[in-house]
Design a protein around this motif. Structure first.
Motif, PDB file in Angstrom:
ATOM      1  N   ARG A  68      28.846  49.037 -10.722  1.00 16.12           N
ATOM      2  CA  ARG A  68      29.236  50.102 -11.641  1.00 16.12           C
ATOM      3  C   ARG A  68      28.137  51.143 -11.730  1.00 16.12           C
ATOM      4  O   ARG A  68      26.951  50.815 -11.733  1.00 16.12           O
ATOM      5  CB  ARG A  68      29.444  49.552 -13.048  1.00 16.12           C
ATOM      6  N   LYS A  69      28.586  52.390 -11.833  1.00 11.79           N
ATOM      7  CA  LYS A  69      27.628  53.468 -12.068  1.00 11.79           C
ATOM      8  C   LYS A  69      28.359  54.602 -12.764  1.00 11.79           C
ATOM      9  O   LYS A  69      29.411  55.045 -12.307  1.00 11.79           O
ATOM     10  CB  LYS A  69      27.049  53.973 -10.737  1.00 11.79           C
ATOM     11  N   VAL A 118      31.371  55.003  -9.961  1.00  7.98           N
ATOM     12  CA  VAL A 118      31.749  53.756  -9.301  1.00  7.98           C
ATOM     13  C   VAL A 118      32.109  52.773 -10.407  1.00  7.98           C
ATOM     14  O   VAL A 118      31.333  52.544 -11.327  1.00  7.98           O
ATOM     15  CB  VAL A 118      30.598  53.200  -8.433  1.00  7.98           C
ATOM     16  N   ASP A 119      33.327  52.221 -10.305  1.00 11.62           N
ATOM     17  CA  ASP A 119      33.837  51.428 -11.417  1.00 11.62           C
ATOM     18  C   ASP A 119      34.311  50.063 -10.917  1.00 11.62           C
ATOM     19  O   ASP A 119      35.406  49.922 -10.397  1.00 11.62           O
ATOM     20  CB  ASP A 119      34.998  52.215 -12.070  1.00 11.62           C
ATOM     21  N   ASN A 120      33.427  49.076 -11.051  1.00 10.41           N
ATOM     22  CA  ASN A 120      33.785  47.696 -10.734  1.00 10.41           C
ATOM     23  C   ASN A 120      34.236  47.512  -9.288  1.00 10.41           C
ATOM     24  O   ASN A 120      35.310  46.985  -9.023  1.00 10.41           O
ATOM     25  CB  ASN A 120      34.893  47.230 -11.698  1.00 10.41           C
ATOM     26  N   SER A 143      21.289  51.369  -1.017  1.00  9.71           N
ATOM     27  CA  SER A 143      20.066  51.793  -0.327  1.00  9.71           C
ATOM     28  C   SER A 143      18.911  52.026  -1.296  1.00  9.71           C
ATOM     29  O   SER A 143      17.836  52.443  -0.893  1.00  9.71           O
ATOM     30  CB  SER A 143      20.331  53.055   0.487  1.00  9.71           C
ATOM     31  N   GLY A 144      19.144  51.761  -2.571  1.00  6.67           N
ATOM     32  CA  GLY A 144      18.056  51.859  -3.546  1.00  6.67           C
ATOM     33  C   GLY A 144      17.777  53.269  -4.025  1.00  6.67           C
ATOM     34  O   GLY A 144      16.831  53.496  -4.754  1.00  6.67           O
ATOM     35  N   ALA A 145      18.611  54.231  -3.598  1.00  8.05           N
ATOM     36  CA  ALA A 145      18.355  55.610  -3.990  1.00  8.05           C
ATOM     37  C   ALA A 145      18.814  55.891  -5.422  1.00  8.05           C
ATOM     38  O   ALA A 145      18.308  56.793  -6.071  1.00  8.05           O
ATOM     39  CB  ALA A 145      19.048  56.567  -3.027  1.00  8.05           C
ATOM     40  N   LEU A 146      19.793  55.120  -5.894  1.00  9.18           N
ATOM     41  CA  LEU A 146      20.269  55.266  -7.274  1.00  9.18           C
ATOM     42  C   LEU A 146      20.244  53.905  -7.959  1.00  9.18           C
ATOM     43  O   LEU A 146      20.666  52.908  -7.373  1.00  9.18           O
ATOM     44  CB  LEU A 146      21.718  55.783  -7.287  1.00  9.18           C
ATOM     45  N   PRO A 147      19.767  53.841  -9.203  1.00  6.49           N
ATOM     46  CA  PRO A 147      19.823  52.560  -9.917  1.00  6.49           C
ATOM     47  C   PRO A 147      21.256  52.271 -10.341  1.00  6.49           C
ATOM     48  O   PRO A 147      21.993  53.183 -10.690  1.00  6.49           O
ATOM     49  CB  PRO A 147      18.926  52.797 -11.133  1.00  6.49           C
ATOM     50  N   ARG A 148      21.667  50.999 -10.287  1.00  4.56           N
ATOM     51  CA  ARG A 148      23.042  50.669 -10.695  1.00  4.56           C
ATOM     52  C   ARG A 148      23.067  50.342 -12.182  1.00  4.56           C
ATOM     53  O   ARG A 148      22.063  49.914 -12.750  1.00  4.56           O
ATOM     54  CB  ARG A 148      23.566  49.504  -9.873  1.00  4.56           C
ATOM     55  N   ASP A 149      24.250  50.560 -12.801  1.00  8.73           N
ATOM     56  CA  ASP A 149      24.386  50.198 -14.214  1.00  8.73           C
ATOM     57  C   ASP A 149      24.594  48.698 -14.331  1.00  8.73           C
ATOM     58  O   ASP A 149      24.018  48.038 -15.178  1.00  8.73           O
ATOM     59  CB  ASP A 149      25.572  50.935 -14.845  1.00  8.73           C
TER      60      ASP A 149
END
Ligand code: ATP
Ligand code: MG
Lengths: 256, 433
Positions: free
Chosen positions: A19-20, A28-30, A59-65
């Motif tokens: 999720r993000k 990004v939802d589930n 790829s580690g470019a964005l942290p996930r929720d």
């Protein structure tokens, strides 16, 4: 693709319940997808569906929720691009992540420079390696000493692809790798994907060209408005089925 | 970084271009050297030959050192798309700290007494430490708290100028320790013999670097320039280095001063004895700093990351570079250089004053920019910045010698700055780099 992928073992990568959200938008939802060795999984969806965001979390470019990432069945802590590289996850970004003012070799080795015994960067060695690896992708490439700002879109893309190949990616993320390329270069990328596949590398391929997806991918995961519509084996569905999934978010009946 | 391999065919200029291409000389550097030579010749003409005397060249070099030292650090700052407006004030704070160390803390509080041999090194170390900490603090505010560099260092401009005032109660502090004063310029020089030794070592090092670079290229089977081109470049470098030494050696120490130094040692000066100053320690310091900075920029990961982050911060981040820590390092280097510069500036004056380094931030930024550092980031060279500082100082000294009043000098310097950047823009457009 006719080659059968063995999906009984542990997947190379598994992203579970990712999720993000950005403010109120659930980018990004589930979403849960997986990828097996030697497999190419297409990630499809309309513009803004959340494909790039999903890949950036891997790829580690964005942290996930929230959500979990498993590499070879083991839970992976991926919080920045360095972590991802340690899991041999390499990414070719949609908006070419190159430093325009540096030359091809400096970009290819950025963050992982070859050094001399004294710890200084070994430009000559890096250029030699770059010449070798890029010689395979773009045999006509000569401009090793100019900043990449002066290169064509295709040449820049081959720098990014060479980087992933050189560092022995196990998992390769390609976010619209052929968007900037001509016919010839696109064909070369397709060949390269086939070759990497044979080496057992898993590839996540984002592509808007359904025809190409049918040709290159084993499975396709379709996203719409941040949600996963479904994952299908491309040989078992028609192009129209895929389009229906992308546009209407409708999963074809027979596909498992 | 030469684009000359793909240069458009322009029949009239192709031979000239080819020559430069063969020599692999940075045409931009050549242009700057050309501009510098023109400035020197014009002033030499206007002053009836007084500009290009050993004495004036000597003075020019020692006047340039302080700004040039900081300009090398400003290149890194600007390359990473930042700016540092606080360097003049930071210089003042470091100078104040070192002055207080020399005149109060070490001699009185620590009981070393004035002129103790440990005073100069300990004062300098303290100053450098202070510069490093303050610089790193700026970098932390910018990198981690994401406050724009312009604001952080604008604040620093006010804060550090007045911290300096506070540390010294607003007083002029001096005279400084006599060993410390050796780094100021005319009070400490190598003398003729050691200057020649230094020059010879510099020539050997330069030639060795040329040969090593060529060997490495041959080893990897890259194209190398013809041997005659290497010889020409080596020859030019040798002549330039030895010529510089010869000029500084030709500036003779006044005979009264020589006599006194003989008397101090209980001797009498022989009839007709002369001695040249040679290379000032401060210039040796600048050369050493320049070499370290050039090596940092071109041969280390840190330097590679500085340029990568300046060219495309996002790409640098995605490549695993810790860009925030990088900002801290860049500003820390800037702070250290401010402290080193403070040593030279206060040693030259032989005391610390409240207004030391005032407006230096503008001179330093101007030197870096005239030297080809692009404010948009990612582009800049250390040697360019030093040459930029030298050009600015020549303009200013030259105008002073001709009798132009200070306000008019500043008007000219300001116009030259803007013009230099415009010429640079035109140059980049034409070469497409
Ligand atoms: N850094 C960000 N900040 C805020 N919103 C973002 C950010 N990145 C993506 N989004 C939003 O998340 C959603 C998904 O974006 P994403 O880039 O994943 O789309 P995509 O599927 O890759 O589309 P495309 O095919 O156009 O590349 C979009 O609504 C987008 O506006
Ligand atoms: Mg995208």
């Amino acid at each position: 693709m006719s080659s059968e992928i063995d999906r009984t073992g542990t997947p190379l990568v598994e992203m579970r319940n990712m999720r993000k959200a950005f403010g109120g938008i659930h980018a990004v939802d589930n979403v849960t997808i997986d990828l097996y060795p030697g497999e190419v999984v297409g990630v499809l969806g309309h513009n803004g569906a959340g494909k790039s965001v999903l890949m950036k979390m891997l790829s580690g470019a964005l942290p996930r929720d929230s959500g979990e990432i498993y590499v070879n069945g083991e839970k992976a802590e991926i919080n920045n691009p360095r972590d991802a590289r340690n899991y041999q996850i390499e990414t070719i970004y949609q908006y070419l992540a190159l430093a325009d003012n540096l030359d091809a070799a400096a970009n290819l080795f950025l963050g992982r420079e070859l050094t001399t015994p004294l710890g200084f960067v070994d430009d000559a060695k890096m250029e030699a390696e770059t010449r070798k690896i890029m010689g395979r992708l773009t045999p006509n490439f000569r401009r090793f000493n100019t900043p990449v700002a002066g290169l064509s879109g295709g040449q820049r893309q081959s720098v990014a692809i060479s980087r992933a190949v050189y560092f022995n990616a196990k998992i390769l993320i390609m976010d619209e790798p052929t968007a900037a390329l001509g016919v010839e270069e696109t064909r070369m990328v397709a060949e390269l994907i086939d070759e990497l596949k044979k080496r057992g590398i898993g590839i996540l391929l984002i592509d808007h060209d359904i025809h190409q997806v049918k040709a290159l991918c084993d499975r396709a995961s379709v996203m719409k408005n941040g949600k996963l519509v479904g994952t299908v084996e491309v040989d078992k569905v028609s192009e129209d089925d895929l389009l229906g999934m992308i546009i209407l978010g409708k999963k074809p009946e027979m596909a498992a | 970084m030469s684009d000359s391999t793909d240069s458009v065919s322009e029949p009239t200029r192709s031979t000239k271009r080819n020559l430069l291409a063969t020599l692999e000389i940075d045409t931009r550097l050549l242009g700057m050297i050309g501009a510098f030579i023109v400035v020197c010749l014009v002033f030499n003409f206007l002053t009836d030959g007084r500009f290009l005397t050993p004495r004036n060249i000597f003075n020019l070099t020692i006047q340039t050192v302080s700004v040039a030292l900081m300009a090398t650090g400003m290149v890194f700052v600007i390359v990473t798309r930042n700016i540092d407006l606080s360097v003049g004030s930071l210089l003042a704070t470091c100078s104040a700290i070192m002055a207080m160390m020399q005149t109060v803390v070490l001699p009185d509080w620590m009981g070393l007494g004035l002129e103790h041999p440990l005073i100069a090194p300990m004062a300098i170390l303290t100053g450098i430490l202070a510069g490093a900490i303050i610089g790193a603090f700026h970098g932390w505010l910018i990198g981690y708290l994401t406050i724009p560099a312009f604001i952080v260092t604008l604040g620093g401009l006010f804060v550090w100028r007045n911290v300096a005032w506070h540390l010294t109660n607003g007083q002029t502090i001096g005279p400084l320790d006599s060993n410390f004063q050796l780094l100021g310029g005319i009070n400490g020089t190598l003398g003729e013999t050691w200057s020649w030794v230094f020059g010879a070592l510099a020539v050997i090092a330069t030639l060795y670097a040329l040969i090593a670079a060529r060997r490495s290229k041959v080893r990897h089977e890259f194209q190398v320039k013809p041997v005659w081109a290497e010889v020409v470049i080596g020859g030019i470098a040798t002549v330039a280095i030895l010529g510089f030494v010869a000029i500084l050696n030709a500036y003779e120490i006044p005979s009264r001063r020589l006599e006194r130094s003989f008397e101090d040692r209980g001797l009498t000066m022989p009839e007709g004895f002369t001695a040249g100053y040679g290379i000032p320690y401060s210039v040796v310091l600048l050369i050493v700093v320049a070499i370290i900075m050039i090596v940092l920029a071109r041969r280390t990961r840190l330097g590679r990351y500085i340029f990568a982050a300046g060219g495309n911060p996002e790409a640098a981040e995605l490549s695993g570079i810790r860009t925030r820590a990088l900002t801290v390092k860049v500003f820390m280097i800037m702070g250290i250089l401010c402290a080193i510069s403070a040593v030279v500036a206060s040693a030259r004056l032989t005391f610390h004053t409240n207004d030391i380094g005032t407006l230096d931030e503008l001179r330093v930024i101007a030197a870096a920019v005239i030297g080809g550092t692009a404010l948009s980031g990612g582009v800049g060279t250390i040697y360019g910045a030093i040459l930029g500082a030298l050009i600015m100082q020549s303009l200013q000294s030259g105008m002073a010698m001709v009798g132009v009043d200070a306000p008019y000098q500043n008007i000219v310097v300001g116009i030259v700055l803007v013009l230099a950047v415009y010429v640079d823009i035109l140059y980049r457009k034409r070469t497409g780099s």
